[in-house]
Design a protein around this motif. Structure first.
Motif: not given
Length: 123
Positions: A23, A19, A28-30, A40, A52
């Motif tokens: 990311c 992740a 990206f973000v969680v 993510i 996603t």
């Protein structure tokens, strides 16, 4: 009406580590966690134009070359500068039998999942 891809699921041994890697690579973000799995995606969240990525914990080892892989395009730098950024983030160059004449680079994430860095096709 048709279906569309909303999530891609990648089995992995260490969802937390992957992740962080993906990311950083994709910006990206969680978005969420369910058990050991981590989803993510873009800051805008689920349901946009980009699918996603769900990193799903498994103890099974990766066996051979992936049948489905990601092709990446840099959005703000040339291919060589993006290659250096990806290598610094933890990717590594891999040889899957390419000739050396390709216009793309084949890399692997920290768990060995192959992906390609293409010449810029998007802006």
């Amino acid at each position: 009406m048709a279906s569309r891809i909303t999530e891609l699921v990648l089995d992995c041994r260490d969802p937390e580590k992957l992740a962080g890697f993906w990311c950083e690579v994709l910006g990206f973000v969680v978005l969420g966690r369910e058990g050991d799995d981590i989803e993510i995606g873009p800051r805008e969240g689920f349901g946009g134009l980009q699918p996603t990525l769900v990193l799903s914990r498994t103890d099974e080892p990766k066996n051979g070359k992936l049948r489905l892989h990601f092709d990446l395009n840099s959005t703000d730098r040339d291919q060589e500068a993006e290659l250096e950024r990806l290598l610094a983030a933890g990717a590594r160059l891999v040889d899957i039998g390419q000739s050396g004449e390709e216009s793309w680079h084949v890399l692997a994430d920290p768990e060995g999942n192959e992906f390609c860095l293409l010449r810029a096709r998007v802006s």
